[in-house]
Design an enzyme around this catalytic site. Structure first.
Site, mmCIF file in Angstrom:
data_model
loop_
_atom_site.group_PDB
_atom_site.id
_atom_site.type_symbol
_atom_site.label_atom_id
_atom_site.label_comp_id
_atom_site.label_asym_id
_atom_site.label_seq_id
_atom_site.Cartn_x
_atom_site.Cartn_y
_atom_site.Cartn_z
ATOM 1 N N LYS A 185 0.873 -1.170 0.000
ATOM 2 C CA LYS A 185 0.000 0.000 0.000
ATOM 3 C C LYS A 185 0.908 1.217 0.000
ATOM 4 O O LYS A 185 1.447 1.620 1.029
ATOM 5 C CB LYS A 185 -0.893 -0.011 1.255
ATOM 6 N N GLY A 238 7.224 5.217 8.322
ATOM 7 C CA GLY A 238 6.442 6.454 8.350
ATOM 8 C C GLY A 238 6.470 7.068 9.737
ATOM 9 O O GLY A 238 7.441 6.894 10.472
ATOM 10 N N SER A 239 5.393 7.769 10.095
ATOM 11 C CA SER A 239 5.387 8.535 11.343
ATOM 12 C C SER A 239 5.129 7.627 12.546
ATOM 13 O O SER A 239 4.435 6.613 12.426
ATOM 14 C CB SER A 239 4.303 9.609 11.271
ATOM 15 N N THR A 242 1.287 6.952 13.164
ATOM 16 C CA THR A 242 0.695 5.939 12.283
ATOM 17 C C THR A 242 1.266 4.561 12.618
ATOM 18 O O THR A 242 0.545 3.561 12.574
ATOM 19 C CB THR A 242 0.914 6.329 10.810
ATOM 20 N N GLY A 243 2.533 4.512 13.012
ATOM 21 C CA GLY A 243 3.136 3.243 13.433
ATOM 22 C C GLY A 243 2.385 2.644 14.616
ATOM 23 O O GLY A 243 2.125 1.436 14.660
ATOM 24 N N GLU A 260 9.755 1.277 11.032
ATOM 25 C CA GLU A 260 10.835 2.249 10.833
ATOM 26 C C GLU A 260 10.184 3.611 10.911
ATOM 27 O O GLU A 260 9.433 3.997 10.021
ATOM 28 C CB GLU A 260 11.511 1.988 9.481
ATOM 29 N N CYS A 294 13.930 9.947 6.654
ATOM 30 C CA CYS A 294 13.867 9.430 8.034
ATOM 31 C C CYS A 294 15.216 9.557 8.715
ATOM 32 O O CYS A 294 15.296 9.829 9.900
ATOM 33 C CB CYS A 294 13.380 7.986 8.043
ATOM 34 N N GLU A 393 10.770 15.560 15.173
ATOM 35 C CA GLU A 393 11.164 15.380 13.774
ATOM 36 C C GLU A 393 10.382 16.391 12.933
ATOM 37 O O GLU A 393 9.153 16.332 12.866
ATOM 38 C CB GLU A 393 10.848 13.953 13.322
HETATM 39 P P1 NAI Z 1 2.094 8.615 7.670
HETATM 40 O O1 NAI Z 1 3.053 7.894 8.523
HETATM 41 O O2 NAI Z 1 0.720 8.805 8.181
HETATM 42 O O3 NAI Z 1 1.996 7.893 6.219
HETATM 43 C C1 NAI Z 1 2.818 6.853 5.784
HETATM 44 C C2 NAI Z 1 1.975 5.747 5.180
HETATM 45 O O4 NAI Z 1 1.047 5.262 6.139
HETATM 46 C C3 NAI Z 1 1.134 6.152 3.964
HETATM 47 O O5 NAI Z 1 1.104 5.088 3.033
HETATM 48 C C4 NAI Z 1 -0.239 6.341 4.579
HETATM 49 O O6 NAI Z 1 -1.292 6.171 3.637
HETATM 50 C C5 NAI Z 1 -0.268 5.239 5.596
HETATM 51 N N1 NAI Z 1 -1.236 5.438 6.687
HETATM 52 C C6 NAI Z 1 -1.665 6.609 7.229
HETATM 53 N N2 NAI Z 1 -2.549 6.374 8.217
HETATM 54 C C7 NAI Z 1 -2.699 5.039 8.308
HETATM 55 C C8 NAI Z 1 -3.471 4.183 9.150
HETATM 56 N N3 NAI Z 1 -4.273 4.653 10.093
HETATM 57 N N4 NAI Z 1 -3.351 2.845 8.984
HETATM 58 C C9 NAI Z 1 -2.526 2.327 8.048
HETATM 59 N N5 NAI Z 1 -1.792 3.089 7.214
HETATM 60 C C10 NAI Z 1 -1.863 4.433 7.341
HETATM 61 O O7 NAI Z 1 2.773 10.001 7.353
HETATM 62 P P2 NAI Z 1 2.147 11.348 6.729
HETATM 63 O O8 NAI Z 1 0.835 11.634 7.351
HETATM 64 O O9 NAI Z 1 2.201 11.265 5.276
HETATM 65 O O10 NAI Z 1 3.211 12.423 7.227
HETATM 66 C C11 NAI Z 1 3.153 12.976 8.540
HETATM 67 C C12 NAI Z 1 4.519 13.041 9.177
HETATM 68 O O11 NAI Z 1 5.050 11.734 9.308
HETATM 69 C C13 NAI Z 1 5.571 13.772 8.382
HETATM 70 O O12 NAI Z 1 5.510 15.138 8.597
HETATM 71 C C14 NAI Z 1 6.836 13.159 8.904
HETATM 72 O O13 NAI Z 1 7.233 13.805 10.087
HETATM 73 C C15 NAI Z 1 6.464 11.750 9.230
HETATM 74 N N6 NAI Z 1 6.912 10.806 8.181
HETATM 75 C C16 NAI Z 1 8.048 10.093 8.404
HETATM 76 C C17 NAI Z 1 8.541 9.235 7.442
HETATM 77 C C18 NAI Z 1 9.797 8.471 7.654
HETATM 78 O O14 NAI Z 1 10.369 7.943 6.714
HETATM 79 N N7 NAI Z 1 10.261 8.369 8.873
HETATM 80 C C19 NAI Z 1 7.873 9.072 6.151
HETATM 81 C C20 NAI Z 1 6.649 9.832 6.021
HETATM 82 C C21 NAI Z 1 6.216 10.669 7.015
#
Ligand code: NAI
Ligand code: MG
Length: 491
Positions: A185, A238-239, A242-243, A260, A294, A393
């Site tokens: 996804k 990701g964040s 959400t993790g 991660e 990240c 972050e």
């Molecule tokens: P996110 O962590 O919410 O999104 C990453 C993935 O998770 C996307 O595919 C999203 O569709 C999916 N997702 C979102 N909510 C979900 C849920 N409830 N259940 C399952 N999957 C879900 O990150 P977002 O909202 O795009 O960005 C917010 C903040 O997260 C950023 O400002 C940044 O600080 C951080 N982030 C960190 C990353 C990293 O590599 N460490 C990558 C992306 C975001």
């Protein structure tokens, strides 16, 4: 070479889900409009998948796992297919680089670097597939005990928008090498390269249902995938928030996860360091991909006796940095979406209002469209380690400088956040290199360097809030499999 980066998507080109080897829209027919961050303009769409689409994909992956075509295929053959996918990516590298760059706003050279890294993952895991061995265990007389590394079954990979092609590749490479089947996804903001690589996997000849792709919002498709009882193992980048949500959903089925979750990674610069060597690395570690990385090096800790010199040299470099459209290939591109731009700007204004010294600021190119999501790079100096900007972050081009008195003070500061992903140490003192590397809590520590061009071979992952489990290198193959112990009695 793609001459015109904005022509990378043809008028009639469709981006669809891939389920059981076929390209399909969402059952609801709903779509999400795809915008280019450089100008905010729409240029295509992706399926807005929901629980029903996710269910189809998981069932396809389950059937493909259970029929054994993939999991019982000779490991060398699985590896050959992964390697073939890598070759197809190489053959389409300019298109993929342009697509990634337009979808995410990243400078085209970063898109090219991402393709090169993705290609390496398929090559690495293609080669590794038949090189994972179990053990034989000295056990009681009259017995022989051995272990096998077996696939979990159906793996779900939830991918972020910052490096979609690379992160997809590290998940697909490790999971498929071990004989799992997959549902990916990708992020709603950056799904195009994932879909194109899914199409190339069909061309490569992977059996149907081995690699399924469902696009959609996190709250719909992502949540449905994390909670699906047909998924055996989950991996997420990701964040942290959400993790947590994904781990809670996975816990309802008691499934294992790899997480991660980003970082607040420090680089420690001692007075005896080669400063000229360090400076461009310190800048690049926060500017690459607009700081949306990240492992971004978002904190630089400087020994007090050289603080003014290093801060001054960094200020000179920051003032010259320019953000602009992906096809102009400047120091950095736009942020991924308007929310991310607002989030970064909010951190900057809150820090400024709190009295933190803004030492230098880059610029936005004069010809950058006003509708793009640009943020100019910011350098904060003499930051208090307890400040919000020192702890959270930002995920943008914002670097904070700190000063320290001695080695113990440096280690205390380096470890003084909730995160623990990556660290850099700059010193010529060999004994200190070893001492500091051991005492810093981070999944990767670089000495007189930072990051390593994708680092395909190098195990990667976090301590503390940065997550758990390891990706990349051989370590990921252990996470993507489970040990089975077999005991023979022959007395
Ligand atoms: P996110 O962590 O919410 O999104 C990453 C993935 O998770 C996307 O595919 C999203 O569709 C999916 N997702 C979102 N909510 C979900 C849920 N409830 N259940 C399952 N999957 C879900 O990150 P977002 O909202 O795009 O960005 C917010 C903040 O997260 C950023 O400002 C940044 O600080 C951080 N982030 C960190 C990353 C990293 O590599 N460490 C990558 C992306 C975001
Ligand atoms: Mg996009």
């Amino acid at each position: 070479m793609v001459q015109n980066l904005s022509k990378v998507v043809a008028q009639d080109q469709k981006f669809l889900n891939i389920i059981n080897g076929r390209q399909v829209p969402a059952l609801s027919q709903e779509t999400i409009t795809v915008l280019c961050p450089s100008d905010g303009l729409a240029f295509t769409s992706i399926p807005a998948s929901r629980a029903e689409d996710v269910d189809h994909a998981v069932r396809a992956a389950r059937a493909a796992f259970d029929n054994g075509l993939w999991s019982r295929m000779a490991a060398v053959e699985r590896g050959r297919l992964l390697t073939k996918l890598g070759h197809l990516i190489e053959q389409n590298s300019e298109e993929l680089a342009a697509l990634e760059s337009r979808d995410t706003g990243k400078p085209i050279r970063q898109g090219r670097a991402d393709v090169a890294a993705a290609m390496r993952y398929y090559e690495f895991y293609g080669g590794a597939a038949d090189k994972i061995h179990g053990d034989t265990i000295p056990f009681n007389e009259g017995y022989t005990a051995l272990t096998l590394r077996e696939p979990h079954g159906v793996v779900a990979g939830i991918i972020p928008w910052n490096y979609p092609m690379q992160i997809m590749a590290r998940v697909v490479g490790a999971a498929l090498a071990m004989g799992n089947t997959l549902v990916i996804k990708p992020a709603e903001d950056a799904s195009l390269s994932t879909i194109r690589i899914g199409e190339l996997a069909i061309e490569a000849g992977f059996p149907d249902g081995v690699l399924n792709i469902v696009t959609g919002y996190g709250r719909d498709a992502g949540a449905a995938l994390s909670a699906h009882a047909g998924v055996d193992y989950l991996t997420f980048t990701g964040s942290p928030a959400t993790g947590t949500a994904i781990q809670q959903a996975a816990a309802t089925n008691n499934r294992g996860v790899t997480m991660e979750l980003g970082g607040k990674s420090p680089q420690i610069v001692f007075a005896d360091a080669d400063i000229e060597k360090a400076l461009p690395v310190l800048v690049n570690a926060i500017i690459q991909n607009g700081g949306q990385t990240c492992s971004a090096g978002s904190r630089v800790l400087i020994e007090r006796s050289i603080y003014n010199d290093v801060a001054g040299a960094l200020a000179d470099r920051f003032a010259k940095l320019v953000a602009g459209p992906h096809d102009s290939d400047l120091d950095l591109g736009a942020m991924i979406n308007p929310a991310q731009k607002r989030r970064v700007e909010a951190y900057v204004s809150a820090a400024t209002e709190a009295g933190i010294e803004l030492v230098a600021r880059g610029t936005i190119a004069g010809d950058a469209p006003a509708t793009g999501y640009y943020v100019s790079p910011v350098l904060f100096g003499s930051v208090d380690p307890s400040a919000v900007i020192a702890q959270e972050e930002v995920f943008g081009p914002v670097l904070s400088l700190f000063s320290f008195n001695d080695e113990n003070d440096a280690i205390r500061l380096a470890n003084g956040t909730e995160y623990g992903l990556v660290a850099g140490v700059w010193t010529r003192d060999g004994a200190r290199q070893h001492r500091v590397a051991k005492r810093v809590r981070a999944g990767q520590v670089y000495i007189n360097a930072y990051g390593a061009g994708g680092g395909i071979e190098l195990p990667f992952g976090g301590f503390k809030k940065s997550g758990h489990g390891r990706e990349k290198g051989f370590e990921a193959l252990y996470d993507m499999s489970a040990t089975k112990t077999i005991v023979f009695r022959h007395d």
